[in-house]
Design a protein around this motif. Structure first.
Motif, PDB file in Angstrom:
ATOM      1  N   ILE A  17     -36.149 -35.913 -37.096  1.00 11.78           N
ATOM      2  CA  ILE A  17     -35.574 -36.415 -38.333  1.00 11.78           C
ATOM      3  C   ILE A  17     -36.335 -37.685 -38.682  1.00 11.78           C
ATOM      4  O   ILE A  17     -36.566 -38.535 -37.834  1.00 11.78           O
ATOM      5  N   VAL A  18     -36.712 -37.826 -39.938  1.00 15.08           N
ATOM      6  CA  VAL A  18     -37.425 -39.006 -40.417  1.00 15.08           C
ATOM      7  C   VAL A  18     -36.524 -39.720 -41.408  1.00 15.08           C
ATOM      8  O   VAL A  18     -35.981 -39.097 -42.321  1.00 15.08           O
ATOM      9  N   ILE A  19     -36.347 -41.034 -41.215  1.00 15.17           N
ATOM     10  CA  ILE A  19     -35.538 -41.838 -42.121  1.00 15.17           C
ATOM     11  C   ILE A  19     -36.486 -42.593 -43.050  1.00 15.17           C
ATOM     12  O   ILE A  19     -37.402 -43.272 -42.595  1.00 15.17           O
ATOM     13  N   LYS A  20     -36.246 -42.460 -44.359  1.00 16.51           N
ATOM     14  CA  LYS A  20     -37.076 -43.137 -45.353  1.00 16.51           C
ATOM     15  C   LYS A  20     -36.187 -43.793 -46.402  1.00 16.51           C
ATOM     16  O   LYS A  20     -35.095 -43.319 -46.684  1.00 16.51           O
ATOM     17  N   LYS A  21     -36.725 -44.850 -47.016  1.00 15.64           N
ATOM     18  CA  LYS A  21     -36.036 -45.454 -48.146  1.00 15.64           C
ATOM     19  C   LYS A  21     -36.024 -44.454 -49.308  1.00 15.64           C
ATOM     20  O   LYS A  21     -36.997 -43.722 -49.502  1.00 15.64           O
TER      21      LYS A  21
END
Length: 163
Positions: free
Chosen positions: A5-9
């Motif tokens: 899982i990648v968290i991005k703004k």
């Protein structure tokens, strides 16, 4: 192999997916009678959330939005946690999506000298209550919320995290 899982703004590229995810969970999973018009913040995420010490993040799996979380700067070194939603298939320890989203917020608030995070939720979100308690949020009475805390009409249960 499980993809990470990648968290991005948040950027406008994710707007439609964010709205679809949130409305699907609210309306279809929890039968909450709410729509996009009841949530004008969803149409203006950048101005509503991404100002002051606030922000909005998305969790991505293979480039698709599978979770969201937001923080509103409510002043006085305090923030309001909002719009924490995770697709059912991405909940739990297999992907740790909710935990990754919350850790992103905690990292952010420490950088910006925020001392308290508050949130409101509904009685229906039982798994969310357990999640918040596990991550050191303490249930508080509505009367103890800061005056600047934005209460949603569906909020009936409130939490605070002191950092």
């Amino acid at each position: 192999m499980i993809e990470d899982i990648v968290i991005k703004k948040f950027t406008e590229d994710y707007k439609d997916e964010v709205i679809d995810l949130i409305l699907d969970i609210q309306q279809n999973e929890f039968n909450i009678p709410i729509n996009k018009e009841d949530q004008p913040d969803l149409s203006d995420i950048q101005n509503f959330y991404q100002s002051g010490h606030g922000n909005f993040w998305v969790a991505l799996y293979n480039g698709r939005v599978v979770g969201t979380i937001a923080l509103i700067d409510i002043g006085n070194h305090q923030g309001a946690l909002r719009k924490m939603f995770v697709k059912p298939a991405f909940r739990g320890s297999k992907y740790n999506t909710a935990k990754l989203l919350l850790l992103q917020v905690i990292t952010w608030v420490r950088e910006y000298d925020v001392h308290d995070i508050y949130l409101g939720t509904t009685e229906l979100f039982l798994a969310a209550h357990r999640f918040y308690a596990k991550h050191k949020f303490v249930q508080i009475k509505k009367e103890t919320l800061p005056d600047t805390f934005p209460i949603m009409k569906v909020d009936t249960r409130f939490y605070q995290l002191k950092l």
